[in-house]
Design a protein around this motif. Structure first.
Motif, mmCIF file in Angstrom:
data_model
loop_
_atom_site.group_PDB
_atom_site.id
_atom_site.type_symbol
_atom_site.label_atom_id
_atom_site.label_comp_id
_atom_site.label_asym_id
_atom_site.label_seq_id
_atom_site.Cartn_x
_atom_site.Cartn_y
_atom_site.Cartn_z
ATOM 1 N N ARG A 126 0.831 -1.210 0.000
ATOM 2 C CA ARG A 126 0.000 0.000 0.000
ATOM 3 C C ARG A 126 0.866 1.260 0.000
ATOM 4 N N ASP A 127 1.925 1.239 0.794
ATOM 5 C CA ASP A 127 2.821 2.396 0.863
ATOM 6 C C ASP A 127 3.508 2.633 -0.481
ATOM 7 N N PHE A 128 3.951 1.554 -1.105
ATOM 8 C CA PHE A 128 4.637 1.690 -2.395
ATOM 9 C C PHE A 128 3.687 2.241 -3.456
ATOM 10 N N LEU A 129 2.442 1.737 -3.488
ATOM 11 C CA LEU A 129 1.471 2.225 -4.471
ATOM 12 C C LEU A 129 1.085 3.681 -4.188
ATOM 13 N N ALA A 130 1.039 4.058 -2.901
ATOM 14 C CA ALA A 130 0.741 5.453 -2.558
ATOM 15 C C ALA A 130 1.867 6.370 -3.034
ATOM 16 N N ARG A 131 3.101 5.905 -2.913
ATOM 17 C CA ARG A 131 4.240 6.713 -3.385
ATOM 18 C C ARG A 131 4.211 6.851 -4.908
ATOM 19 N N LEU A 132 3.846 5.772 -5.601
ATOM 20 C CA LEU A 132 3.708 5.859 -7.060
ATOM 21 C C LEU A 132 2.592 6.831 -7.436
ATOM 22 N N ALA A 133 1.498 6.811 -6.646
ATOM 23 C CA ALA A 133 0.355 7.686 -6.942
ATOM 24 C C ALA A 133 0.738 9.153 -6.832
ATOM 25 N N PHE A 135 3.259 10.462 -7.982
ATOM 26 C CA PHE A 135 3.850 10.822 -9.280
ATOM 27 C C PHE A 135 2.881 10.548 -10.433
ATOM 28 N N GLY A 136 1.610 10.340 -10.097
ATOM 29 C CA GLY A 136 0.589 10.169 -11.131
ATOM 30 C C GLY A 136 0.435 8.748 -11.639
ATOM 31 N N VAL A 137 1.061 7.771 -10.969
ATOM 32 C CA VAL A 137 0.954 6.373 -11.405
ATOM 33 C C VAL A 137 -0.207 5.723 -10.660
ATOM 34 N N ARG A 181 -1.429 8.615 -19.836
ATOM 35 C CA ARG A 181 -0.757 7.644 -20.710
ATOM 36 C C ARG A 181 -0.681 6.279 -20.044
ATOM 37 N N VAL A 182 -0.656 5.250 -20.883
ATOM 38 C CA VAL A 182 -0.501 3.889 -20.370
ATOM 39 C C VAL A 182 0.975 3.656 -20.087
ATOM 40 N N LEU A 183 1.256 3.326 -18.839
ATOM 41 C CA LEU A 183 2.632 3.004 -18.454
ATOM 42 C C LEU A 183 2.925 1.549 -18.810
ATOM 43 N N ARG A 184 1.950 0.688 -18.484
ATOM 44 C CA ARG A 184 2.052 -0.723 -18.846
ATOM 45 C C ARG A 184 0.635 -1.252 -18.988
ATOM 46 N N PRO A 185 0.303 -1.877 -20.129
ATOM 47 C CA PRO A 185 -1.062 -2.402 -20.280
ATOM 48 C C PRO A 185 -1.278 -3.608 -19.364
ATOM 49 N N ALA A 186 -2.525 -3.785 -18.959
ATOM 50 C CA ALA A 186 -2.873 -4.950 -18.136
ATOM 51 C C ALA A 186 -2.901 -6.180 -19.030
#
Length: 198
Positions: A126-133, A135-137, A181-186
């Motif tokens: 959760r912390d890692f995804l929050a940090r990515l968020a 930066f707009g990820v 933009r798509v960073l990586r498609p699912a």
């Protein structure tokens, strides 16, 4: 002996002849009339040159404005998407955290040590995804969505009569966006054989 008055008369006649015939330099020639441009023609030429210079100036100003806008857009893109390559490389870490959580057997979660470890990994994810968020990820919500080739990469088809054709039935690898933009498609499995989507 010659008469001095005759000599004076001859000198006066020579002077009068010179005065009667003006010099060719003092007379305007036909060529000088052709060489001087008409005032109206010269004015028209100046107006045409002025219009041409104004056109060049306006084009140069427009070009400068286009360069300024392009530079602003590139700076904004660099701010928004400058971390894209780094973020793409770190997505493997998020995938590994998710895989670690998925591979913990359900029966072993009752053990307090395993439960504590699982909770720590969940907090880390959760912390890692929050940090990515920051930066707009963000994650692409693919499960159950209609297949979109701009957001999803279909790996296989799943026969499922209960789902509409072209729905995402299984997410193999989570997709991510950065800004718009798509960073990586699912990477997904798509249904076939069901009803047509409305």
């Amino acid at each position: 002996m010659s008469d001095p008055t005759n000599a004076d008369k001859k000198a006066d006649a020579t002077k009068n002849q010179g005065a009667a015939e003006p010099s060719s330099l003092s007379q305007p020639s036909a060529e000088s009339d052709i060489a001087q441009p008409e005032p109206f023609t010269e004015l028209e030429n100046l107006y045409a040159e002025n219009a041409g210079l104004k056109d060049k100036l306006l084009r140069a100003l427009a070009e400068v404005e286009n360069v300024r806008r392009r530079a602003e857009r590139e700076v904004a893109d660099a701010k928004a998407y400058g971390v894209a390559n780094f973020a793409r490389e770190t997505l493997t870490f998020a995938d590994n955290l998710q895989r670690a959580l998925e591979n913990v057997p359900e029966g072993s979660r009752a053990d307090p040590a395993v439960a504590s470890l699982v909770e720590g990994v969940e907090v880390m994810e959760r912390d890692f995804l929050a940090r990515l968020a920051r930066f707009g990820v963000k994650k692409i919500d693919a499960q159950g969505a209609r297949f979109d080739p701009n957001l999803h990469e279909a790996l296989f088809e799943i026969p499922d009569e209960t789902q509409p054709v072209g729905s995402v039935a299984q997410v193999v690898e989570q997709g991510y966006m950065i800004g718009e933009r798509v960073l990586r498609p699912a990477k997904v499995g798509v249904t076939r054989g069901g009803s047509k989507p409305s």
